[in-house]
Design a protein around this motif. Structure first.
Motif, mmCIF file in Angstrom:
data_model
loop_
_atom_site.group_PDB
_atom_site.id
_atom_site.type_symbol
_atom_site.label_atom_id
_atom_site.label_comp_id
_atom_site.label_asym_id
_atom_site.label_seq_id
_atom_site.Cartn_x
_atom_site.Cartn_y
_atom_site.Cartn_z
ATOM 1 N N HIS A 159 4.281 -1.903 5.999
ATOM 2 C CA HIS A 159 3.091 -2.724 5.770
ATOM 3 C C HIS A 159 3.128 -3.285 4.364
ATOM 4 C CE1 HIS A 159 -1.175 -3.846 5.509
ATOM 5 N NE2 HIS A 159 -1.181 -3.771 6.824
ATOM 6 N N ALA A 160 2.797 -4.554 4.202
ATOM 7 C CA ALA A 160 3.007 -5.229 2.914
ATOM 8 C C ALA A 160 1.986 -4.848 1.850
ATOM 9 C CB ALA A 160 2.994 -6.743 3.119
ATOM 10 N N GLY A 161 0.747 -4.560 2.248
ATOM 11 C CA GLY A 161 -0.299 -4.369 1.255
ATOM 12 C C GLY A 161 -0.596 -2.913 0.978
ATOM 13 N N GLY A 162 -1.261 -2.660 -0.149
ATOM 14 C CA GLY A 162 -1.714 -1.319 -0.462
ATOM 15 C C GLY A 162 -0.617 -0.404 -0.964
ATOM 16 N N SER A 163 -1.017 0.804 -1.338
ATOM 17 C CA SER A 163 -0.107 1.813 -1.868
ATOM 18 C C SER A 163 0.227 2.824 -0.790
ATOM 19 C CB SER A 163 -0.772 2.519 -3.053
ATOM 20 O OG SER A 163 -0.181 3.766 -3.287
ATOM 21 N N ILE A 164 1.519 3.113 -0.594
ATOM 22 C CA ILE A 164 1.921 4.110 0.384
ATOM 23 C C ILE A 164 1.316 5.463 0.044
ATOM 24 C CG2 ILE A 164 3.887 5.467 1.199
ATOM 25 C CD1 ILE A 164 3.750 2.885 2.613
ATOM 26 N N GLY A 165 1.367 5.851 -1.233
ATOM 27 C CA GLY A 165 0.813 7.136 -1.636
ATOM 28 C C GLY A 165 -0.676 7.224 -1.347
ATOM 29 N N PHE A 166 -1.426 6.169 -1.702
ATOM 30 C CA PHE A 166 -2.858 6.160 -1.421
ATOM 31 C C PHE A 166 -3.110 6.193 0.084
ATOM 32 C CE2 PHE A 166 -5.077 4.294 -5.425
ATOM 33 C CZ PHE A 166 -4.575 5.334 -6.166
ATOM 34 N N SER A 225 -17.152 -0.331 -2.736
ATOM 35 C CA SER A 225 -16.411 0.660 -1.954
ATOM 36 C C SER A 225 -15.575 0.005 -0.869
ATOM 37 C CB SER A 225 -17.377 1.680 -1.335
ATOM 38 O OG SER A 225 -18.019 2.438 -2.338
ATOM 39 N N VAL A 226 -16.154 -0.990 -0.191
ATOM 40 C CA VAL A 226 -15.427 -1.689 0.864
ATOM 41 C C VAL A 226 -14.232 -2.436 0.284
ATOM 42 C CG1 VAL A 226 -15.557 -3.580 2.535
ATOM 43 C CG2 VAL A 226 -17.390 -1.882 2.427
ATOM 44 N N GLN A 227 -14.435 -3.122 -0.823
ATOM 45 C CA GLN A 227 -13.336 -3.874 -1.437
ATOM 46 C C GLN A 227 -12.243 -2.945 -1.942
ATOM 47 O OE1 GLN A 227 -16.140 -6.139 -4.015
ATOM 48 N NE2 GLN A 227 -14.930 -7.922 -3.447
ATOM 49 N N TRP A 228 -12.636 -1.827 -2.556
ATOM 50 C CA TRP A 228 -11.638 -0.902 -3.082
ATOM 51 C C TRP A 228 -10.818 -0.297 -1.956
ATOM 52 C CZ3 TRP A 228 -9.199 3.604 -3.089
ATOM 53 C CH2 TRP A 228 -8.454 3.938 -4.221
ATOM 54 N N LEU A 229 -11.484 0.153 -0.890
ATOM 55 C CA LEU A 229 -10.754 0.772 0.217
ATOM 56 C C LEU A 229 -9.845 -0.256 0.890
ATOM 57 C CD1 LEU A 229 -10.241 3.280 1.907
ATOM 58 C CD2 LEU A 229 -12.184 2.631 3.360
ATOM 59 N N SER A 230 -10.317 -1.498 1.009
ATOM 60 C CA SER A 230 -9.474 -2.553 1.583
ATOM 61 C C SER A 230 -8.200 -2.720 0.777
ATOM 62 C CB SER A 230 -10.245 -3.882 1.640
ATOM 63 O OG SER A 230 -11.383 -3.788 2.466
ATOM 64 N N GLN A 231 -8.344 -2.732 -0.541
ATOM 65 C CA GLN A 231 -7.180 -2.869 -1.412
ATOM 66 C C GLN A 231 -6.260 -1.666 -1.286
ATOM 67 O OE1 GLN A 231 -7.634 -2.220 -5.732
ATOM 68 N NE2 GLN A 231 -6.818 -4.272 -6.015
ATOM 69 N N ALA A 232 -6.833 -0.474 -1.183
ATOM 70 C CA ALA A 232 -6.029 0.747 -1.165
ATOM 71 C C ALA A 232 -5.192 0.872 0.105
ATOM 72 C CB ALA A 232 -6.933 1.971 -1.314
ATOM 73 N N ILE A 233 -5.755 0.450 1.247
ATOM 74 C CA ILE A 233 -5.030 0.648 2.504
ATOM 75 C C ILE A 233 -4.421 -0.638 3.053
ATOM 76 C CG2 ILE A 233 -6.524 2.596 3.078
ATOM 77 C CD1 ILE A 233 -7.892 0.838 5.168
ATOM 78 N N GLY A 234 -4.641 -1.764 2.378
ATOM 79 C CA GLY A 234 -4.042 -3.004 2.837
ATOM 80 C C GLY A 234 -4.650 -3.541 4.112
#
Length: 425
Positions: free
Chosen positions: A317-324, A283-292
């Motif tokens: 911001h460079a990382g993650g998805s704007i929509g997410f 969960s921590v890794q996924w959320l980190s990826q989602a919000i950069g």
């Protein structure tokens, strides 16, 4: 605006190979090579078609996922895979995600139109831009281009793809000189029964939504709240009108993560057990990826710091998805949880894409509510374990939707574009 109570709900299934949860691979119905087993993929297509679903989606994999938490780290190339499934099916739409950042427009136009031709007009292209630096390095690039450059390239890429598909029908060469591409030539692939693949778009940024309104026929959206979904729905429809299109020509189809059971208690128990079978860090890794942002740096028992929330909605911001990020931001603002509470909450409500944990009847209530509220034209359903969840959708969810007059009893069209258009009738 079109009346959202007219027509039928559009339903697709986002085929996350084995399921959206990392523990999906532990299903006793799977084996170590299911993801490359032709029989597994044929079964998915056949069950989806038995349910008269509009389409199945499959993402490309330009970068290897982290096998410590990504059950779908390995996957087949979607155009090739769907070409195989096309031979085992007759009506189901076959949508492939492919990036405008890392593909060549001539090559991709040829591959997608080839799939559309051999499938009899059932292909779709889900347009994305790539944000993962490791994917760029797989293609010999030092890093992913800046976000604005990616979307400017995507706009030119899509226009060029459409020109190439037109060349397949007219036989006239394309002569293009642009910021990103120079091209002289035409496709030799014949057009399909639907002309060319249906265009869908998955970006949630301002430029992504504008591109969707201008060119897309569907949007694979990320929505966590109904009000946010309504605002997105209206925004993209306005972009379509501004581009001289009918607002009904672009369909809004958010992802919806599913854990279903015969009772709500059973569904929650299933969701909990599947989450607990996966690694604790997932969960921590996924959320980190989602919000950069590296969530492991946060105090799990404190609320999200303001600077993190500001970073979530910063388009630069460079990382993650704007929509997410936008949908996650709305959810955090609405509930004010600690980080630990939010990670627990996402088991049931989704993170990025919305989540649903409950019975088939409750899921149908949810679909009908959002559809009648003018928030969606349909959903892309994402079961926790695909091989189980897809059968529940076919055998329990779809019959309930039919009883309410919300979904077709049988196919009346045999192309993907036809399915989308029939839903508006």
């Amino acid at each position: 605006m079109p009346n959202p109570r007219e027509g039928k709900v559009i339903l697709g299934v986002n085929v996350l190979v084995l399921g959206y949860l990392p523990a999906a691979w532990q299903s006793t119905r799977l084996h170590p090579h299911s993801f490359i087993d032709p029989g597994y993929w044929n079964q998915i297509g056949e069950v989806a078609e038995r349910a008269t679903l509009d389409a199945v989606f499959l993402a490309d994999g330009p970068a290897l996922g982290d096998p410590s938490y990504d059950a779908n780290a390995g996957r087949l190339e979607p155009v090739v895979n769907w070409s195989h499934v096309a031979a085992a099916t007759e009506r189901i739409g076959l949508i492939a995600t492919a990036s405008t950042t890392l593909n060549d427009p001539f090559d991709l136009a040829q591959r997608l139109l080839s799939l559309d031709h051999v499938s009899g007009g059932r292909a779709g292209w889900n347009i994305v831009t790539t944000r993962d630096g490791s994917a760029a390095r797989n293609f010999g690039l030092p890093d992913i281009p800046a976000r604005d450059d990616r979307y400017d390239r995507a706009a030119e890429f899509v226009d060029l793809i459409l020109a190439l598909w037109e060349s397949a029908e007219t036989g006239r060469e394309v002569h293009h000189r642009g910021r990103f591409f120079d091209l002289d030539g035409r496709l030799r692939v014949p057009p399909s029964r639907q002309g060319h693949p249906v265009l869908l778009q998955a970006g949630g940024s301002a430029k992504g939504r504008a591109l969707a309104g201008r060119r897309a026929e569907g949007v694979f959206a990320a929505e966590l709240t109904k009000q946010g979904a309504i605002e997105h729905y209206r925004e993209v429809k306005r972009h379509a009108i501004d581009a001289g299109r009918s607002p009904d020509s672009v369909k809004i189809l958010p992802g919806l993560l599913l854990s279903l059971g015969s009772t709500e208690e059973e569904a929650r128990r299933r969701s909990d057990e599947l989450h607990e079978l996966g690694p604790e860090s997932y969960s921590v890794q996924w959320l980190s990826q989602a919000i950069g942002y590296d969530v492991s740096r946060l105090d799990l028992d404190a609320r999200f710091p303001q600077d993190v929330l500001d970073a979530i909605i910063d388009p630069a911001h460079a990382g993650g998805s704007i929509g997410f990020r936008q949908s996650i931001y709305e959810q955090i603002r609405a509930t004010g949880p600690t980080v630990r509470e939010y990670l627990r909450q996402t088991r049931y409500t989704g993170s990025g894409h919305g989540g649903f944990v409950g019975t088939p009847e409750q899921l149908v209530d949810h679909i009908e509510d959002w559809w009648r509220s003018g928030a969606v034209d349909g959903f892309n359903l994402q079961p926790d374990v695909l091989v189980d969840g897809l059968e529940v959708i076919a055998d329990e969810v779809v019959p309930l939707l039919r009883k309410r007059g919300l979904f077709r009893h049988e196919y009346t069209t045999d192309t993907l574009r036809g399915h989308f258009q029939a839903a508006s009738a």
